[in-house]
Design a protein around this motif. Structure first.
Motif, PDB file in Angstrom:
ATOM      1  N   ALA A 154      10.843  -2.142   9.450  1.00  0.00           N
ATOM      2  CA  ALA A 154      12.109  -0.956  10.620  1.00  0.00           C
ATOM      3  C   ALA A 154      12.593   0.042   8.962  1.00  0.00           C
ATOM      4  CB  ALA A 154      12.702  -1.563  11.470  1.00  0.00           C
ATOM      5  N   GLU A 155      12.810  -0.918   7.976  1.00  0.00           N
ATOM      6  CA  GLU A 155      13.681  -0.021   7.332  1.00  0.00           C
ATOM      7  C   GLU A 155      13.243  -0.348   5.718  1.00  0.00           C
ATOM      8  OE1 GLU A 155      18.161  -0.926   7.786  1.00  0.00           O
ATOM      9  OE2 GLU A 155      17.249  -2.270   9.865  1.00  0.00           O
ATOM     10  N   VAL A 156      12.660  -0.552   5.383  1.00  0.00           N
ATOM     11  CA  VAL A 156      12.226  -0.965   3.877  1.00  0.00           C
ATOM     12  C   VAL A 156      11.202   0.767   3.986  1.00  0.00           C
ATOM     13  CG1 VAL A 156      10.583  -1.081   2.391  1.00  0.00           C
ATOM     14  CG2 VAL A 156      12.595  -2.515   3.800  1.00  0.00           C
TER      15      VAL A 156
ATOM     16  N   TRP B  17      16.344  -4.480  -2.016  1.00  0.00           N
ATOM     17  CA  TRP B  17      16.799  -5.942  -1.138  1.00  0.00           C
ATOM     18  C   TRP B  17      16.505  -7.139  -1.635  1.00  0.00           C
ATOM     19  CZ3 TRP B  17      16.931  -4.178   4.313  1.00  0.00           C
ATOM     20  CH2 TRP B  17      16.326  -3.037   4.207  1.00  0.00           C
ATOM     21  N   ALA B  18      17.910  -8.025  -1.059  1.00  0.00           N
ATOM     22  CA  ALA B  18      17.824  -9.264  -1.453  1.00  0.00           C
ATOM     23  C   ALA B  18      17.689 -10.280  -0.301  1.00  0.00           C
ATOM     24  CB  ALA B  18      19.047  -9.747  -2.499  1.00  0.00           C
ATOM     25  N   VAL B  19      16.990 -10.793  -0.135  1.00  0.00           N
ATOM     26  CA  VAL B  19      16.623 -11.509   1.144  1.00  0.00           C
ATOM     27  C   VAL B  19      16.536 -12.978   1.237  1.00  0.00           C
ATOM     28  CG1 VAL B  19      14.894 -11.698   3.133  1.00  0.00           C
ATOM     29  CG2 VAL B  19      14.669  -9.686   1.980  1.00  0.00           C
ATOM     30  N   LEU B  20      17.470 -13.935   1.212  1.00  0.00           N
ATOM     31  CA  LEU B  20      18.007 -14.715   0.611  1.00  0.00           C
ATOM     32  C   LEU B  20      18.225 -15.525   1.667  1.00  0.00           C
ATOM     33  CD1 LEU B  20      20.829 -13.923  -2.241  1.00  0.00           C
ATOM     34  CD2 LEU B  20      18.232 -14.132  -2.360  1.00  0.00           C
ATOM     35  N   GLY B  21      17.467 -16.858   1.064  1.00  0.00           N
ATOM     36  CA  GLY B  21      17.401 -17.824   2.358  1.00  0.00           C
ATOM     37  C   GLY B  21      18.847 -19.338   1.330  1.00  0.00           C
ATOM     38  N   GLU B  22      18.538 -20.213   2.058  1.00  0.00           N
ATOM     39  CA  GLU B  22      19.692 -21.402   2.124  1.00  0.00           C
ATOM     40  C   GLU B  22      19.086 -21.987   0.534  1.00  0.00           C
ATOM     41  OE1 GLU B  22      20.956 -25.822   3.686  1.00  0.00           O
ATOM     42  OE2 GLU B  22      19.726 -24.665   4.247  1.00  0.00           O
ATOM     43  N   MET B  23      20.226 -22.373  -0.616  1.00  0.00           N
ATOM     44  CA  MET B  23      19.613 -22.952  -1.849  1.00  0.00           C
ATOM     45  C   MET B  23      20.355 -24.698  -1.076  1.00  0.00           C
ATOM     46  SD  MET B  23      21.754 -20.286  -4.367  1.00  0.00           S
ATOM     47  CE  MET B  23      23.102 -21.195  -3.859  1.00  0.00           C
ATOM     48  N   ARG B  24      19.568 -25.566  -1.329  1.00  0.00           N
ATOM     49  CA  ARG B  24      19.360 -27.279  -0.727  1.00  0.00           C
ATOM     50  C   ARG B  24      20.201 -27.647  -2.060  1.00  0.00           C
ATOM     51  NH1 ARG B  24      15.079 -27.742   5.275  1.00  0.00           N
ATOM     52  NH2 ARG B  24      16.471 -25.422   5.826  1.00  0.00           N
ATOM     53  N   GLU B  25      20.316 -28.728  -1.353  1.00  0.00           N
ATOM     54  CA  GLU B  25      20.085 -29.844  -1.446  1.00  0.00           C
ATOM     55  C   GLU B  25      21.533 -29.631  -2.739  1.00  0.00           C
ATOM     56  OE1 GLU B  25      16.656 -30.190  -3.399  1.00  0.00           O
ATOM     57  OE2 GLU B  25      16.050 -32.370  -2.015  1.00  0.00           O
TER      58      GLU B  25
ATOM     59  N   ALA C 265       0.847  -1.206   0.286  1.00  0.00           N
ATOM     60  CA  ALA C 265       0.560   0.568  -0.068  1.00  0.00           C
ATOM     61  C   ALA C 265       0.822   1.011   0.067  1.00  0.00           C
ATOM     62  CB  ALA C 265      -1.402   0.295   1.429  1.00  0.00           C
ATOM     63  N   ASP C 266       2.390   0.971   0.738  1.00  0.00           N
ATOM     64  CA  ASP C 266       3.136   2.450   0.483  1.00  0.00           C
ATOM     65  C   ASP C 266       4.285   2.872  -0.752  1.00  0.00           C
ATOM     66  OD1 ASP C 266       4.388   0.571   1.783  1.00  0.00           O
ATOM     67  OD2 ASP C 266       5.107   1.552   3.263  1.00  0.00           O
ATOM     68  N   GLY C 267       4.109   1.573  -1.986  1.00  0.00           N
ATOM     69  CA  GLY C 267       5.088   1.358  -2.959  1.00  0.00           C
ATOM     70  C   GLY C 267       5.964   1.205  -2.543  1.00  0.00           C
ATOM     71  N   VAL C 268       5.813  -0.226  -1.933  1.00  0.00           N
ATOM     72  CA  VAL C 268       7.069  -0.872  -1.975  1.00  0.00           C
ATOM     73  C   VAL C 268       6.726  -2.290  -2.929  1.00  0.00           C
ATOM     74  CG1 VAL C 268       9.219  -3.148  -0.748  1.00  0.00           C
ATOM     75  CG2 VAL C 268       8.014  -0.691   0.691  1.00  0.00           C
ATOM     76  N   THR C 269       7.815  -2.135  -3.590  1.00  0.00           N
ATOM     77  CA  THR C 269       7.522  -3.989  -4.621  1.00  0.00           C
ATOM     78  C   THR C 269       8.106  -4.416  -4.535  1.00  0.00           C
ATOM     79  OG1 THR C 269       7.142  -1.680  -7.090  1.00  0.00           O
ATOM     80  CG2 THR C 269       7.610  -4.797  -6.951  1.00  0.00           C
ATOM     81  N   VAL C 270       7.166  -5.553  -4.050  1.00  0.00           N
ATOM     82  CA  VAL C 270       8.151  -7.547  -3.587  1.00  0.00           C
ATOM     83  C   VAL C 270       8.041  -8.024  -4.478  1.00  0.00           C
ATOM     84  CG1 VAL C 270       7.090  -9.088  -1.648  1.00  0.00           C
ATOM     85  CG2 VAL C 270       6.717  -6.655  -1.100  1.00  0.00           C
TER      86      VAL C 270
ATOM     87  N   ALA D  84       7.309 -12.100   2.654  1.00  0.00           N
ATOM     88  CA  ALA D  84       6.565 -11.961   1.400  1.00  0.00           C
ATOM     89  C   ALA D  84       5.003 -11.329   1.814  1.00  0.00           C
ATOM     90  CB  ALA D  84       6.306 -12.344   0.234  1.00  0.00           C
ATOM     91  N   GLN D  85       4.715 -12.353   2.417  1.00  0.00           N
ATOM     92  CA  GLN D  85       3.723 -12.335   2.569  1.00  0.00           C
ATOM     93  C   GLN D  85       3.348 -11.139   4.260  1.00  0.00           C
ATOM     94  OE1 GLN D  85       2.239 -16.446   4.348  1.00  0.00           O
ATOM     95  NE2 GLN D  85       1.558 -16.585   2.013  1.00  0.00           N
ATOM     96  N   ALA D  86       4.070 -11.152   4.815  1.00  0.00           N
ATOM     97  CA  ALA D  86       4.154  -9.775   5.445  1.00  0.00           C
ATOM     98  C   ALA D  86       4.071  -8.327   5.229  1.00  0.00           C
ATOM     99  CB  ALA D  86       5.346 -10.564   6.692  1.00  0.00           C
ATOM    100  N   LEU D  87       5.274  -8.802   3.820  1.00  0.00           N
ATOM    101  CA  LEU D  87       5.321  -6.724   4.335  1.00  0.00           C
ATOM    102  C   LEU D  87       4.057  -7.011   2.900  1.00  0.00           C
ATOM    103  CD1 LEU D  87       8.654  -7.508   2.140  1.00  0.00           C
ATOM    104  CD2 LEU D  87       8.062  -6.141   4.801  1.00  0.00           C
ATOM    105  N   LEU D  88       3.784  -7.480   2.521  1.00  0.00           N
ATOM    106  CA  LEU D  88       2.249  -7.302   1.774  1.00  0.00           C
ATOM    107  C   LEU D  88       0.675  -7.473   2.406  1.00  0.00           C
ATOM    108  CD1 LEU D  88       2.744  -9.533  -1.790  1.00  0.00           C
ATOM    109  CD2 LEU D  88       2.983  -7.013  -1.326  1.00  0.00           C
ATOM    110  N   GLY D  89       1.431  -7.664   4.188  1.00  0.00           N
ATOM    111  CA  GLY D  89      -0.063  -7.647   4.798  1.00  0.00           C
ATOM    112  C   GLY D  89      -0.697  -8.480   4.027  1.00  0.00           C
ATOM    113  N   GLU D  90      -0.531  -9.915   3.911  1.00  0.00           N
ATOM    114  CA  GLU D  90      -1.190 -11.141   3.291  1.00  0.00           C
ATOM    115  C   GLU D  90      -1.564 -12.214   4.875  1.00  0.00           C
ATOM    116  OE1 GLU D  90       0.344 -12.562  -0.085  1.00  0.00           O
ATOM    117  OE2 GLU D  90      -0.346 -10.926  -1.117  1.00  0.00           O
ATOM    118  N   THR D  91      -2.133 -12.931   4.848  1.00  0.00           N
ATOM    119  CA  THR D  91      -1.569 -13.695   5.895  1.00  0.00           C
ATOM    120  C   THR D  91      -2.039 -15.772   5.190  1.00  0.00           C
ATOM    121  OG1 THR D  91      -4.125 -14.436   5.640  1.00  0.00           O
ATOM    122  CG2 THR D  91      -3.481 -13.274   7.490  1.00  0.00           C
ATOM    123  N   SER D  92      -0.859 -16.809   5.351  1.00  0.00           N
ATOM    124  CA  SER D  92      -0.980 -17.242   4.931  1.00  0.00           C
ATOM    125  C   SER D  92      -1.851 -18.322   5.175  1.00  0.00           C
ATOM    126  CB  SER D  92       0.256 -18.134   5.124  1.00  0.00           C
ATOM    127  OG  SER D  92      -0.369 -18.706   7.167  1.00  0.00           O
TER     128      SER D  92
END
Length: 458
Positions: A428-430, A357-365, A323-328, A450-458
């Motif tokens: 806090a910072e985006v 912003w790059a929010v990166l987790g483990e690449m498995r296997e 809503a405040d203009g952050v592209t996710v 992504a869901q948290a930034l967009l205000g979505e629920t899983s």
């Protein structure tokens, strides 16, 4: 589903119907008892955490005509040794009985689902088409896709994954391909295969499964794919940027992160503007159009069908704005070195002139290559001038270290222990106008960011 009687199902599986009406007609197969309804066959699957046999009574009460089981139960049932194997056998029976159906099988280390979605759209422009939901690409997912086929279906898209030698050969035994599309060989599942050559060999089973009249569609830009070409017994159609490709990318640019691709096939030239983000989608486009060529479909009509195409599958370069203009950019369904690098390049292009912003987790296997490949991704973030990197979880720590060694400073790159910490930092910072990419292997659960930034629920 092509309707069958319970008697026909039992005969196809070389089994017997117990307590049921052999003339009862089924027109669907379900694995979730909550989806059971009149006229369906309930498939009792024994999984890691649930046993479908415990839900047979519920499925029958909801109207299921019978259950397919591997141990005796109360009520109408067909008893087999292994219900997943039986599902595959039933799927093969349905395919064998559908003389007008053409099977397009595809595999590769990355891009399967995006290409599958493009094939669904393109082929549906020519005739009724069935393609998998999500990533139904294993020994249970493939039969479930086949069960969606009706008498009107002319094209079946069969996505095939592999975690070991023989897996794709097994899947091809369920859905023998008329066209086999081999996208690429990367690092995904390197821990299972040991080497990229091992990956190429296992995925090359999709070519060996072709009959003499079958067509192989191969990535001309990937030497390991082309190294498997001799396994194809018949015609070969190639795609890519290589000079000799049958469907060739002759020009590629980006408009707001979306590819504009010029394709050439013989004397025919077409410009396609995709509705999806990332330059890597251009090769998926070329693969889909090359498949049309393999099926002797019209090149122009195929490219027109894909102009402006968007992908159906969730969490794959899914772009939304807060809503405040952050592209996710939610690309959190899965990750490997190739797809993560492609996502980062898309982020850099889309966020040109803005904070990225790059929010990166483990690449498995990734096996023994894990440390090197994570380190390389961190370094790539710096080289692409990604503004901020958040490495999430211990498995992703080498991404942060790679960025630090490449020259990130201050808070350009940070390590956080878990998803909750990543969400707290971002919230806090985006700032409005920022671009945020979220990417990791599925088990990491970064879609929650992504869901948290967009205000979505899983």
């Amino acid at each position: 589903m092509i309707a069958m009687t319970l008697g026909e199902v039992a005969s196809a599986l070389r089994s017997s119907l117990v307590c049921g009406d052999p003339q009862a007609v089924i027109d669907a197969v379900v694995v979730d008892s909550r989806q059971a309804s009149a006229g369906c066959l309930f498939l009792a699957v024994v999984g890691e955490t649930h046993d479908g046999h415990d839900y047979v009574e519920q499925a029958l009460a909801a109207g299921a005509a019978a259950a397919l089981v591997s141990r005796a139960v109360a009520g109408p049932h067909i008893l087999v040794d292994d219900t997943v194997v039986a599902a595959g056998a039933l799927a093969r029976h349905l395919i064998d009985g559908h003389q007008q159906l053409q099977v397009v099988a595809l595999t590769g280390s990355s891009g399967k689902t995006s290409t599958k979605d493009m094939l669904r759209v393109m082929l549906a422009a020519f005739a009724p088409t069935v393609a998998p939901q999500g990533s139904f690409n294993n020994e249970l997912g493939l039969p479930r896709t086949v069960f969606e086929v009706t008498e009107q279906t002319r094209y079946l898209v069969a996505e095939m994954g592999a975690r070991g030698a023989g897996h794709i050969a097994y899947l091809c035994g369920i859905a023998p391909p008329d066209v086999s599309l081999f996208l690429n060989v990367g690092h995904a599942h390197l821990s299972e295969f040991g080497t990229q050559e091992g990956i190429a060999s296992a995925k090359g089973e999709i070519l060996s499964a072709l009959g003499p009249a079958g067509v192989a569609v191969l990535n001309a830009d990937d030497s390991r794919v082309m190294g498997q070409a001799a396994r194809a017994p018949g015609r070969i159609v190639t795609f890519g940027q290589a000079a000799g490709a049958d469907v060739r990318i002759t020009d590629l640019s980006l408009e707001a992160g979306k590819p504009v691709v010029t394709l050439r096939h013989g004397e025919d030239v077409a410009v396609v503007r995709l509705g999806v983000h990332g330059e890597h989608q251009a090769l998926n486009l070329a693969a889909a159009v090359a498949t049309a060529v393999a099926l002797d479909l019209d090149f122009r009509a195929a490219t027109q069908a894909l102009d402006g195409v968007r992908l159906d599958s969730r969490w794959r370069m899914e772009v939304d704005m807060t809503a405040d203009g952050v592209t996710v950019i939610n690309d959190a369904y899965n990750a490997n070195p190739e797809s993560t690098a492609a996502g980062l390049r898309a982020l850099a292009e889309m966020g040109r002139g803005a904070t990225t912003w790059a929010v990166l987790g483990e690449m498995r296997e990734l096996g023994d290559a894990a440390l090197t490949e994570h380190d390389a991704i961190g370094r790539l973030c710096v080289r692409l001038n990604i503004s901020r990197l958040i490495a999430v979880g211990d498995g992703a720590r080498p991404i942060h270290m790679g960025a630090a060694h490449e020259g990130s400073w201050g808070r350009e790159s940070v390590f956080v222990p878990d998803v909750a910490a990543a969400i707290a930092l971002l919230q806090a910072e985006v700032a409005p106008g920022d671009f945020v990419l979220v990417k990791a292997s599925r088990a990491v659960g970064l879609e929650l960011v992504a869901q948290a930034l967009l205000g979505e629920t899983s």
